[in-house]
Design an enzyme around this catalytic site. Structure first.
Site, mmCIF file in Angstrom:
data_model
loop_
_atom_site.group_PDB
_atom_site.id
_atom_site.type_symbol
_atom_site.label_atom_id
_atom_site.label_comp_id
_atom_site.label_asym_id
_atom_site.label_seq_id
_atom_site.Cartn_x
_atom_site.Cartn_y
_atom_site.Cartn_z
ATOM 1 C CB CYS A 1 36.084 48.665 -51.456
ATOM 2 S SG CYS A 1 36.560 50.198 -50.675
ATOM 3 C CG HIS B 1 35.672 44.898 -57.224
ATOM 4 N ND1 HIS B 1 36.043 44.326 -56.042
ATOM 5 C CD2 HIS B 1 36.588 45.865 -57.475
ATOM 6 C CE1 HIS B 1 37.132 44.929 -55.590
ATOM 7 N NE2 HIS B 1 37.489 45.872 -56.441
ATOM 8 C CG HIS C 1 40.527 47.560 -59.898
ATOM 9 N ND1 HIS C 1 41.702 47.221 -59.243
ATOM 10 C CD2 HIS C 1 39.560 47.453 -58.962
ATOM 11 C CE1 HIS C 1 41.444 46.942 -57.982
ATOM 12 N NE2 HIS C 1 40.152 47.074 -57.782
ATOM 13 N NE ARG D 1 44.648 47.569 -52.908
ATOM 14 C CZ ARG D 1 43.469 47.862 -53.435
ATOM 15 N NH1 ARG D 1 42.411 48.014 -52.662
ATOM 16 N NH2 ARG D 1 43.319 47.959 -54.749
ATOM 17 C CG ASP D 2 40.701 45.028 -54.244
ATOM 18 O OD1 ASP D 2 39.786 44.627 -53.515
ATOM 19 O OD2 ASP D 2 40.518 45.831 -55.172
HETATM 20 P P1 HMG Z 1 41.164 60.483 -41.471
HETATM 21 O O1 HMG Z 1 40.554 59.805 -40.302
HETATM 22 O O2 HMG Z 1 40.521 61.732 -42.002
HETATM 23 O O3 HMG Z 1 42.729 60.738 -41.256
HETATM 24 O O4 HMG Z 1 41.196 59.406 -42.645
HETATM 25 P P2 HMG Z 1 43.496 61.748 -40.322
HETATM 26 O O5 HMG Z 1 44.556 62.370 -41.165
HETATM 27 O O6 HMG Z 1 42.521 62.619 -39.583
HETATM 28 O O7 HMG Z 1 44.182 60.750 -39.276
HETATM 29 C C1 HMG Z 1 43.422 59.996 -38.352
HETATM 30 C C2 HMG Z 1 44.337 58.959 -37.712
HETATM 31 O O8 HMG Z 1 44.825 58.050 -38.703
HETATM 32 C C3 HMG Z 1 45.586 59.573 -37.069
HETATM 33 O O9 HMG Z 1 45.952 58.720 -36.001
HETATM 34 C C4 HMG Z 1 46.627 59.437 -38.135
HETATM 35 O O10 HMG Z 1 47.943 59.380 -37.640
HETATM 36 C C5 HMG Z 1 46.253 58.097 -38.746
HETATM 37 P P3 HMG Z 1 45.579 59.091 -34.453
HETATM 38 O O11 HMG Z 1 46.207 60.424 -34.240
HETATM 39 O O12 HMG Z 1 44.058 59.142 -34.415
HETATM 40 O O13 HMG Z 1 46.160 57.967 -33.682
HETATM 41 N N1 HMG Z 1 46.653 58.010 -40.161
HETATM 42 C C6 HMG Z 1 47.519 57.111 -40.635
HETATM 43 N N2 HMG Z 1 48.208 56.119 -40.026
HETATM 44 C C7 HMG Z 1 49.018 55.388 -40.807
HETATM 45 N N3 HMG Z 1 49.160 55.576 -42.150
HETATM 46 C C8 HMG Z 1 48.474 56.548 -42.784
HETATM 47 C C9 HMG Z 1 47.623 57.364 -42.003
HETATM 48 N N4 HMG Z 1 46.824 58.402 -42.321
HETATM 49 C C10 HMG Z 1 46.245 58.791 -41.178
HETATM 50 N N5 HMG Z 1 48.607 56.718 -44.092
HETATM 51 C C11 HMG Z 1 42.368 58.542 -44.531
HETATM 52 C C12 HMG Z 1 41.657 59.731 -43.931
HETATM 53 C C13 HMG Z 1 42.532 58.787 -46.006
HETATM 54 C C14 HMG Z 1 43.731 58.384 -43.843
HETATM 55 C C15 HMG Z 1 41.500 57.269 -44.282
HETATM 56 O O14 HMG Z 1 40.216 57.514 -44.772
HETATM 57 C C16 HMG Z 1 42.031 56.023 -44.949
HETATM 58 O O15 HMG Z 1 43.086 55.522 -44.576
HETATM 59 N N6 HMG Z 1 41.291 55.482 -45.948
HETATM 60 C C17 HMG Z 1 41.714 54.305 -46.647
HETATM 61 C C18 HMG Z 1 40.532 53.458 -46.962
HETATM 62 C C19 HMG Z 1 40.965 52.261 -47.764
HETATM 63 O O16 HMG Z 1 42.087 51.795 -47.671
HETATM 64 N N7 HMG Z 1 40.028 51.715 -48.563
HETATM 65 C C20 HMG Z 1 40.309 50.566 -49.376
HETATM 66 C C21 HMG Z 1 41.232 50.841 -50.478
HETATM 67 S S1 HMG Z 1 40.481 51.681 -51.854
HETATM 68 C C22 HMG Z 1 39.739 50.395 -52.758
HETATM 69 O O17 HMG Z 1 39.656 49.283 -52.307
HETATM 70 C C23 HMG Z 1 39.262 50.684 -54.149
HETATM 71 C C24 HMG Z 1 40.235 50.174 -55.220
HETATM 72 O O18 HMG Z 1 40.449 48.785 -55.096
HETATM 73 C C25 HMG Z 1 39.673 50.471 -56.608
HETATM 74 C C26 HMG Z 1 38.240 49.965 -56.794
HETATM 75 O O19 HMG Z 1 37.969 48.795 -56.544
HETATM 76 O O20 HMG Z 1 37.431 50.806 -57.175
HETATM 77 C C27 HMG Z 1 41.587 50.864 -55.130
HETATM 78 MG MG MG Z 2 39.167 47.219 -55.821
#
Ligand code: HMG
Ligand code: MG
Length: 297
Positions: A240, A209, A207, A15-16
């Protein structure tokens, strides 16, 4: 110095490690990585995320990854979920655990999850309830615990509050994310000490980086508080997607080498980890970020 006799490594590589790579990694390659990690003794593998594909296209095929998983007994296959849509996809895919992810910085919260900290935490309430009703455990991440790419310094009190709220929501473990790797050992220790005042130490994970090359030192500095869970990614790949210039989590091979050298068990086979890291690095067309893997050749 007192250190835990055993550390559980959470494998965040699929994932990450892959969510921020330019190269497209197909499902077969992801499955081969996951299997190689299980073969190396991994017990917790974050196999992907059910986030919006528009936001993170690299994870759009997580449903297929789960559909084709060769599930090994004793291995927990986990995935990140941002909302109800995500948890429904995760449950349909048959995940063992889900992870929700909050941030200790308002700006980062908006850039990564399109909502304020409070809005995102509110969004997680039904997510956690849905997972728990289905008998699926929930892990909680907090990003930017040691600094934010947009806001700089983060008040540890914000992290402490969020950790308490995530535990109250039902998270069994809180993973403290130094998303951009800016922390240094004294700061990391102080943060863990502060959070441990709110959340039992055996429910905390690190966690870190490695952007500034501090991750191993930071982990070392936190071990004698009794933290016994560390997240890491194969060959140190990833990071990220919504953070410019952030590199991957600390390379797992390097963490395992350090822990084994300190007499701390992980249950992982270092030679196999290095081989898995080599394979995924070749697939990504990138050199390994692990010093240990480079030394082993
Ligand atoms: P949004 O644009 O506000 O979402 O994003 P929405 O609810 O308005 O939906 C927009 C579109 O996305 C719609 O589709 C939804 O159906 C679709 P459309 O109608 O436009 O075709 N959608 C989805 N589709 C599939 N699965 C879903 C989903 N949700 C909405 N679950 C949202 C808000 C939270 C969804 C968005 O910002 C998002 O997905 N963010 C994720 C970002 C991410 O993954 N970042 C990396 C992971 S975090 C990280 O790496 C940090 C970590 O490692 C810890 C660290 O290192 O600190 C964990
Ligand atoms: Mg991370």
């Amino acid at each position: 110095m007192t250190v835990p006799p055993r550390v559980r490594i959470v494998e965040v590589s699929p994932r990450d490690g892959l969510q921020n790579e330019r190269a497209t990694v197909d499902v077969a390659t992801k499955l081969a990585l996951i299997d190689a990690l299980a073969d190396a003794g991994a017990v917790t593998i974050e196999a992907g995320s059910f986030v919006a594909p528009k936001w993170v296209p690299q994870m759009a095929d997580t449903d297929q990854v789960f559909a084709r998983l060769d599930r090994r007994p004793g291995v927990t296959y986990q995935a990140l979920v941002p909302n109800l849509q995500g948890v429904e996809r995760a449950l349909a895919a048959g995940v063992d655990e889900v992870a929700v992810f909050a941030a200790a910085s308002e700006t980062f919260s908006r850039k990564n999850t399109n909502g304020s900290i409070a809005e995102v935490m509110q969004r997680f309430l039904p997510v956690a309830a849905r997972a728990q009703a289905a008998g699926v455990k929930v892990r909680g991440y907090i990003s930017c615990v040691l600094g934010c790419p947009y806001e700089g310094e983060i008040d540890p009190a914000a992290v402490v509050r969020l950790a308490g709220d995530l535990i109250a929501m039902g998270c069994y473990e809180i993973s403290l994310g130094d998303t951009i790797g800016v922390g240094t050992p004294t700061k990391a220790r102080r943060l863990v000490e502060a959070v441990a005042g709110e959340v039992p130490i055996d429910r905390l994970a690190l966690h870190f980086h490695d952007t500034y090359g501090q991750a191993l030192a930071n982990i070392f500095a936190c071990l004698d508080f009794g933290v016994a869970v560390v997240d890491s990614a194969e060959a140190g790949h990833g990071g990220c997607p919504n953070v410019k210039g952030a590199s991957g989590t600390v390379a797992k091979e390097d963490v395992v080498y350090m822990l084994h050298g300190m007499g701390i068990e992980t249950g992982l086979d270092l030679a196999r980890l290095c081989a898995a890291g080599k394979t995924i690095s070749e697939a990504l067309g990138r050199p390994t970020g692990s010093r240990v893997a480079r030394a082993f050749g």
